[in-house]
Scaffold this motif. Structure first.
Motif, PDB file in Angstrom:
ATOM      1  N   GLY A   1      -1.107   5.154  10.767  1.00 42.07           N
ATOM      2  CA  GLY A   1      -0.718   4.004  11.763  1.00 42.07           C
ATOM      3  C   GLY A   1      -1.879   3.937  12.548  1.00 42.07           C
ATOM      4  O   GLY A   1      -1.920   2.875  13.633  1.00 42.07           O
ATOM      5  N   ARG A   2      -2.967   4.562  12.416  1.00 42.22           N
ATOM      6  CA  ARG A   2      -4.183   4.556  13.081  1.00 42.22           C
ATOM      7  C   ARG A   2      -5.153   3.318  12.598  1.00 42.22           C
ATOM      8  O   ARG A   2      -5.360   2.247  13.484  1.00 42.22           O
ATOM      9  CB  ARG A   2      -4.841   5.780  13.307  1.00 42.22           C
ATOM     10  N   ALA A   3      -5.612   3.758  11.655  1.00 43.85           N
ATOM     11  CA  ALA A   3      -6.686   2.609  11.050  1.00 43.85           C
ATOM     12  C   ALA A   3      -6.101   1.684  10.069  1.00 43.85           C
ATOM     13  O   ALA A   3      -6.538   0.969   9.556  1.00 43.85           O
ATOM     14  CB  ALA A   3      -7.786   3.447  10.356  1.00 43.85           C
ATOM     15  N   ASP A   4      -4.787   1.837   9.932  1.00 42.93           N
ATOM     16  CA  ASP A   4      -4.049   1.134   8.846  1.00 42.93           C
ATOM     17  C   ASP A   4      -2.556   0.881   9.475  1.00 42.93           C
ATOM     18  O   ASP A   4      -1.853   1.349   9.741  1.00 42.93           O
ATOM     19  CB  ASP A   4      -3.883   1.951   7.594  1.00 42.93           C
ATOM     20  N   ASN A   5      -2.489  -0.638   9.642  1.00 44.27           N
ATOM     21  CA  ASN A   5      -1.148  -1.068   9.975  1.00 44.27           C
ATOM     22  C   ASN A   5      -0.349  -1.869   9.038  1.00 44.27           C
ATOM     23  O   ASN A   5       0.497  -2.773   9.382  1.00 44.27           O
ATOM     24  CB  ASN A   5      -1.539  -1.935  11.190  1.00 44.27           C
ATOM     25  N   VAL A   6      -0.613  -1.552   7.838  1.00 41.85           N
ATOM     26  CA  VAL A   6       0.113  -2.341   6.786  1.00 41.85           C
ATOM     27  C   VAL A   6       1.116  -1.382   6.084  1.00 41.85           C
ATOM     28  O   VAL A   6       0.602  -0.362   5.783  1.00 41.85           O
ATOM     29  CB  VAL A   6      -0.896  -2.886   5.759  1.00 41.85           C
ATOM     30  N   ILE A   7       2.439  -1.730   5.809  1.00 41.69           N
ATOM     31  CA  ILE A   7       3.156  -1.028   5.037  1.00 41.69           C
ATOM     32  C   ILE A   7       3.363  -1.655   3.704  1.00 41.69           C
ATOM     33  O   ILE A   7       3.101  -3.304   3.515  1.00 41.69           O
ATOM     34  CB  ILE A   7       4.441  -0.989   5.881  1.00 41.69           C
ATOM     35  N   THR A   8       3.774  -1.165   2.518  1.00 41.73           N
ATOM     36  CA  THR A   8       3.876  -1.754   1.370  1.00 41.73           C
ATOM     37  C   THR A   8       5.328  -1.256   0.667  1.00 41.73           C
ATOM     38  O   THR A   8       5.996  -0.585   1.116  1.00 41.73           O
ATOM     39  CB  THR A   8       2.806  -1.407   0.606  1.00 41.73           C
TER      40      THR A   8
ATOM     41  N   THR B   1       2.767  -6.128   8.041  1.00 39.66           N
ATOM     42  CA  THR B   1       2.367  -5.211   9.065  1.00 39.66           C
ATOM     43  C   THR B   1       3.476  -4.525   9.428  1.00 39.66           C
ATOM     44  O   THR B   1       4.698  -4.340   8.963  1.00 39.66           O
ATOM     45  CB  THR B   1       2.174  -6.335  10.348  1.00 39.66           C
ATOM     46  N   ILE B   2       3.051  -3.488  10.142  1.00 39.45           N
ATOM     47  CA  ILE B   2       4.045  -2.533  10.620  1.00 39.45           C
ATOM     48  C   ILE B   2       5.405  -3.232  11.187  1.00 39.45           C
ATOM     49  O   ILE B   2       6.671  -2.755  11.293  1.00 39.45           O
ATOM     50  CB  ILE B   2       3.454  -1.458  11.576  1.00 39.45           C
ATOM     51  N   GLN B   3       4.952  -4.386  12.244  1.00 42.80           N
ATOM     52  CA  GLN B   3       6.076  -5.067  12.709  1.00 42.80           C
ATOM     53  C   GLN B   3       6.918  -5.895  11.868  1.00 42.80           C
ATOM     54  O   GLN B   3       7.714  -6.382  12.315  1.00 42.80           O
ATOM     55  CB  GLN B   3       5.394  -5.917  13.973  1.00 42.80           C
ATOM     56  N   GLY B   4       6.556  -5.746  10.633  1.00 41.37           N
ATOM     57  CA  GLY B   4       7.295  -6.754   9.565  1.00 41.37           C
ATOM     58  C   GLY B   4       6.736  -8.082   9.115  1.00 41.37           C
ATOM     59  O   GLY B   4       7.366  -8.597   8.371  1.00 41.37           O
ATOM     60  N   ALA B   5       5.801  -8.398   9.531  1.00 39.69           N
ATOM     61  CA  ALA B   5       5.191  -9.654   9.283  1.00 39.69           C
ATOM     62  C   ALA B   5       4.488  -9.659   8.005  1.00 39.69           C
ATOM     63  O   ALA B   5       3.687  -8.834   7.877  1.00 39.69           O
ATOM     64  CB  ALA B   5       4.145 -10.286  10.354  1.00 39.69           C
TER      65      ALA B   5
ATOM     66  N   THR C   1       5.690   3.082   4.325  1.00 46.94           N
ATOM     67  CA  THR C   1       7.281   2.491   4.427  1.00 46.94           C
ATOM     68  C   THR C   1       8.134   3.466   4.291  1.00 46.94           C
ATOM     69  O   THR C   1       9.185   3.302   5.144  1.00 46.94           O
ATOM     70  CB  THR C   1       7.194   1.504   3.245  1.00 46.94           C
ATOM     71  N   LYS C   2       8.160   4.577   3.472  1.00 47.30           N
ATOM     72  CA  LYS C   2       9.198   5.646   3.418  1.00 47.30           C
ATOM     73  C   LYS C   2       9.282   6.502   4.638  1.00 47.30           C
ATOM     74  O   LYS C   2      10.362   6.956   5.114  1.00 47.30           O
ATOM     75  CB  LYS C   2       8.794   6.046   2.231  1.00 47.30           C
ATOM     76  N   LEU C   3       8.310   6.729   5.339  1.00 45.95           N
ATOM     77  CA  LEU C   3       8.105   7.386   6.513  1.00 45.95           C
ATOM     78  C   LEU C   3       7.683   6.621   7.661  1.00 45.95           C
ATOM     79  O   LEU C   3       7.174   7.006   8.544  1.00 45.95           O
ATOM     80  CB  LEU C   3       7.119   8.534   6.535  1.00 45.95           C
TER      81      LEU C   3
ATOM     82  N   SER D   1      -4.199  -8.410   9.081  1.00 42.35           N
ATOM     83  CA  SER D   1      -4.101  -9.624   9.953  1.00 42.35           C
ATOM     84  C   SER D   1      -5.096  -9.633  11.013  1.00 42.35           C
ATOM     85  O   SER D   1      -5.487 -10.521  11.644  1.00 42.35           O
ATOM     86  CB  SER D   1      -2.711 -10.003  10.254  1.00 42.35           C
ATOM     87  N   ASP D   2      -5.242  -8.280  11.732  1.00 40.91           N
ATOM     88  CA  ASP D   2      -6.293  -8.165  12.796  1.00 40.91           C
ATOM     89  C   ASP D   2      -7.630  -7.807  12.478  1.00 40.91           C
ATOM     90  O   ASP D   2      -8.325  -7.217  13.027  1.00 40.91           O
ATOM     91  CB  ASP D   2      -5.603  -6.991  13.596  1.00 40.91           C
ATOM     92  N   LYS D   3      -7.841  -7.992  11.198  1.00 41.67           N
ATOM     93  CA  LYS D   3      -9.220  -7.883  10.545  1.00 41.67           C
ATOM     94  C   LYS D   3      -9.902  -6.536  10.570  1.00 41.67           C
ATOM     95  O   LYS D   3     -10.923  -6.221  10.243  1.00 41.67           O
ATOM     96  CB  LYS D   3     -10.303  -8.845  11.451  1.00 41.67           C
ATOM     97  N   ARG D   4      -8.929  -5.781  10.280  1.00 40.31           N
ATOM     98  CA  ARG D   4      -9.220  -4.338   9.753  1.00 40.31           C
ATOM     99  C   ARG D   4      -9.407  -4.246   8.133  1.00 40.31           C
ATOM    100  O   ARG D   4      -8.478  -4.694   7.570  1.00 40.31           O
ATOM    101  CB  ARG D   4      -8.035  -3.284  10.382  1.00 40.31           C
ATOM    102  N   ARG D   5     -10.397  -3.623   7.797  1.00 40.32           N
ATOM    103  CA  ARG D   5     -10.420  -3.293   6.398  1.00 40.32           C
ATOM    104  C   ARG D   5      -9.622  -2.175   5.907  1.00 40.32           C
ATOM    105  O   ARG D   5      -9.505  -0.998   6.683  1.00 40.32           O
ATOM    106  CB  ARG D   5     -11.807  -2.800   6.078  1.00 40.32           C
TER     107      ARG D   5
END
Length: 894
Positions: A143-150, A169-173, A641-643, A224-228
């Motif tokens: 959740g540091r360099a990656d704010n995406v869940i799948t 996103t981690i927030q669900g968007a 997602t699972k954790l 969405s915040d332009k992180r690779r």
């Protein structure tokens, strides 16, 4: 110990073994065992799952089988962290003292989420199959360099198969209209690349061709915040279905002989599936029906006849079913039926068809890897003969029963599980300083080893971990092994052992029947007894110390230089040096070395005629091949997602550490640097593995034109990079203990970070900074701390200016330097006190040793979150007894 056991065997049993050939067979077994003593490794980890930015803490126990004495064979162990894409990203060596060692892995926040695995082995263990190495799956969120869940799914629509992934996103968007690059790697085939675009729900779907048999999918995109962001997925074979497997006792079904037959039902993922089983003659009514256990395993006694076909059918909870034919029933053969659940003995019955009842002698040998534990003979004068094997002197764990005919040829074999709790378990108790605790309260745990048969049994090496159960995933804990299930069971079985702790839920009343089913189903093997006659030496000798070795050759030639003087000098202390001389093959070796990791050495060579006009080629030890994980069914996608709860907890905890100044802030810097991912300032000759300009920051030659030294140019100019004594460090990987330097690559050549100071600024065309996961991942273990890619104007600065003869700088793999576990003390004034204490691992104590009275203790402070805390204590005493204890305490709000 082994010689003593065999001596007793010789004295007591040989009078009953008439043939001199059996003497030679026993001697061969003895010789084999003495030259092939089995080492086993177990790692006690502080917990089961982690997040990027944290540390994995572990205690290593190395024992010799089958009695689990702490090993004195190896003095060094190798531990590797393997990525979800099956590459080694971290590798350390730790020293072993009487089979004990401690270590840790720092997880940089550039790691991609996924199922990592830890592999541990000694060099001595490489003489056996790499499948016998210790291995454990470790889920890691980011959740540091990656704010995406799948959320990934394998979809089957008619004749078409798709692998669908939903991204949020981690927030669900949802990630809407995102351009996503992918690479699909199918086993044994050329990788397929392409681009996809997510829909209004943040979903993409990749079509799988008809010939797709499973593989790995890698994604790369901007969040969405332009992180690779990088993601990796394991895609199973879409054609796999639930399956049923049949395992006759001793390997075959024999005409009209009662045979215990095992059944195993598996899902496509390789996990067991509880099912109802029916055995029937083809097109006839069922002969027997039963239900498997929760792991999809079971057994039943069968008496079948030749000339008939039999079918096994498994019916699943959803009502579907699958069938498979039983193996053909043979007309002639043996069956070895075993009852290992008796109190004082193992009963083994050898059943034979009439044509094999010869009246000649047969021998039953009970052994472990050549160590003979018991032997007895009988005449085969009837269709059934019974052997009784006393349990008293047998070790606990997996042992082999082999029946040999009069010519001493094995005719049938069987694995059994033996368990003697009083001789195996080390009883241990915990006494706390008070009955109830609140947050930020001090806990003092006194440990007591109960009285043993000798003073040595009171001395035990222990490790203790304390975790807050509310902050870990309790559903995955069942899949991991404890020190008991690993050393006694999992380490001796081939393939995946699902839920090894399942059989040891009550250590004083283990699941004997189900363990025997496991032996029947996964433990069946046919030993190649030719191995026991193999007198060749082991390829790998025990690693007692570190070695620097290599070859000296004439400059630019293949000819070696004998009798050349070679000198080894550590750069940390130029006053120390070692000298040696090359042999007739130009080989040299500096043995019996002990040095810390990251220590650099200078190696110089001087030939009698060549002087320093020689090339020094230092050996680069390679790791054993990376095999497919034997715990493959536990490899999982969508770890974020699972954790998700663990991920969010970790984000809060690391924020508190940043606020307290215990780690560097890096995410804010990351937001700055991703805006510079695509730049054209990199020189076209750049050796950046991502491609020229694909970096987090690029410095051009024009920006360097006003500086006298490279450090002067770069200090304060590179985002997220600091210089210490002329060496670049990424703030992302510095953490609590300073971290390791960035890797410097000059014109495609890997050089030492401190050599950056000798590079002429005027020769540089561009410098590229790689810090994010998307840019460093391609460099594997070399990219863990970030990379500086320097391109010279000529493109060959290294070969032109930095290849002197007769001298070379090396950075050999040294011994790991352990980090200190963060342990707040709330009864003293602390300089850096956490505003909110949100720890998951509350305490880690790897070096507990009981005194001569069997006592030791440790203490810790509870965190700010109430709940149930679990203390896990594991260890081994000097007599090979194993300790495992779990103790729960309740922490209430203040």
């Amino acid at each position: 110990m082994y010689a003593r056991v065999l001596l007793i065997f010789n004295c007591l049993l040989f009078p009953f073994l008439a043939f001199a050939q059996i003497d030679q067979t026993i001697q061969n077994l003895e010789n084999y065992h003495e030259n092939h003593v089995t080492e086993k490794i177990y790692l006690h980890l502080d917990r089961n799952d982690y997040s990027a930015g944290e540390n994995i803490w572990f205690k290593l126990y190395c024992t010799t089988a089958p009695f689990n004495y702490l090993s004195n064979i190896s003095k060094i162990a190798n531990i590797e962290l393997i990525s979800p894409t099956n590459s080694i990203i971290k590798s350390i060596k730790i020293p072993l003292t009487l089979g004990l060692g401690i270590g840790d892995f720092n997880l940089p926040d550039t790691l991609i989420e996924g199922s990592y695995r830890i592999r541990a082995y000694t060099r001595w263990m490489q003489n056996d199959s790499i499948s016998n190495f210790y291995e454990r799956i470790v889920p890691v969120t980011n959740g540091r360099a990656d704010n995406v869940i799948t959320q990934s799914t394998l979809l089957k629509t008619g004749t078409e198969n798709f692998f669908q992934i939903n991204l949020k996103t981690i927030q669900g968007a949802p990630l809407i209209n995102s351009n996503i690059s992918y690479t699909l790697q199918q086993d044994g085939q050329k990788a397929k690349t392409g681009r996809l675009k997510s829909n209004e729900n943040g979903t993409i779907a990749l079509e799988l061709k008809d010939n797709f048999k499973g593989g790995t999918l890698s994604l790369q995109f901007l969040s969405s915040d332009k992180r690779r962001v990088l993601k990796s997925f394991t895609i199973p074979d879409p054609n796999l279905q639930n399956s049923i497997q049949v395992f006759p006792e001793s390997g075959v079904l024999v005409n009209n002989i009662l045979s215990k037959t095992g059944i195993k039902v598996l899902t496509p993922a390789g996990l067991g599936l509880k099912s109802k089983i029916k055995i029937a003659e083809e097109n006839q009514a069922s002969l027997i029906e039963f239900e498997t256990n929760t792991l999809g395993m079971g057994s039943m006694p069968l008496i079948l006849s030749t000339g008939k076909k039999y079918i096994a059918t498994a019916t699943f909870p959803d009502g579907n079913s699958v069938s498979t034919p039983l193996p053909p029933v043979v007309a002639s053969g043996y069956v070895l039926t075993v009852n290992s659940g008796l109190k004082d003995k193992i009963a083994a019955q050898l059943s034979s068809t009439d044509d094999l009842v010869t009246g000649k002698e047969v021998y039953l040998i009970t052994q472990y890897n050549g160590l003979v534990l018991h032997a007895v003979k009988q005449k085969l004068n009837g269709p059934e003969i019974l052997f009784n094997i006393p349990k008293n002197d047998l070790p606990s764990g997996v042992i082999q029963l082999s029946v040999l005919n009069e010519q001493l040829v094995p005719i049938i074999e069987r694995l059994v599980f033996n368990y003697n709790a009083p001789k195996t378990l080390l009883p241990i108790t915990v006494q706390l300083n008070k009955p109830t605790f609140t947050t930020r309260d001090q806990v003092i745990a006194d440990l007591f080893v109960k009285e043993g048969s000798s003073d040595t049994s009171k001395i035990a090496a222990l490790s203790a971990a304390v975790i807050n159960l509310s902050k870990v995933d309790s559903t995955t804990e069942q899949y991991y092994s404890s020190i008991v299930s690993e050393l006694l069971l999992k380490s001796d079985l081939r393939g995946f052992v699902e839920r090894p702790n399942y059989y040891f839920e009550d250590l004083n009343n283990i699941k004997f029947n189900e363990l025997d089913n496991l032996m029947l189903i996964q433990g069946w093997r046919k030993l190649d007894w030719k191995n026991y006659l193999n007198t060749t030496n082991n390829v790998y000798l025990p690693e007692k110390s570190l070695t620097v070795s290599g070859t000296v050759k004439k400059t630019g030639r293949k000819a070696v230089v004998p009798n050349a003087k070679v000198t080894l000098v550590p750069t940390s202390n130029m006053m120390l040096s070692l000298d040696t001389v090359t042999n007739n093959d130009g080989r040299f070796a500096f043995d019996d070395l002990l040095f810390a990791d990251s220590i650099k050495f200078i190696v110089t060579g001087n030939g009698q005629k060549e002087k320093n006009r020689v090339d020094i080629l230092v050996d680069d030890p390679t790791s054993p091949a990376l095999n497919e994980s034997k715990d493959k069914p536990l490899l999982s996608n969508d770890i974020n997602t699972k954790l998700i709860n663990q991920l969010k907890n970790n984000q809060q905890f690391l924020t508190e550490l940043e606020a307290a100044g215990l780690i560097q802030k890096s995410i804010k810097l990351e937001e700055v640097q991703v805006n510079r991912v695509r730049t054209n300032k990199a020189d076209k000759n750049s050796r950046n593995l991502n491609g020229p300009g694909n970096a987090d920051q690029v410095i051009s030659a024009e920006e360097l034109s006003t500086c006298a030294t490279l450090e002067q140019c770069l200090a304060g100019r590179l985002v997220g990079v600091v210089f210490r004594n002329g060496v670049p460090y990424s703030t992302r990987s510095m953490g609590l203990n300073g971290g390791n330097p960035m890797q410097v690559v000059l014109d495609g050549m890997y050089i030492e970070p401190d050599q950056i100071s000798i590079i002429n600024v005027q020769d540089i065309a561009s410098i590229e900074v790689l810090r994010s996961a998307g840019n460093t991942a391609i460099y594997g273990m070399y990219g863990g701390n970030g990379v500086l890619v320097i391109t010279s104007k000529s493109g060959d600065a290294l070969s032109a200016s930095y290849t002197p003869t007769g001298i070379v700088t090396i950075l050999p793999k040294g011994l790991h330097v352990n980090r200190n576990f963060f342990k707040p003390q709330y009864n003293t004034t602390q300089k850096q006190e956490l505003r909110r204490d949100l720890r998951t691992t509350i305490a880690w104590e790897p070096n507990l040793v009981t005194d001569k009275n069997g006592k030791t203790k440790f203490d810790f402070f509870t965190a700010d979150e109430p709940g149930t805390y679990k203390i896990t204590i594991e260890g081994i005493d000097m007599e090979g007894k194993i300790a495992h204890l779990e103790y729960l305490i309740e922490v209430k709000p203040q």
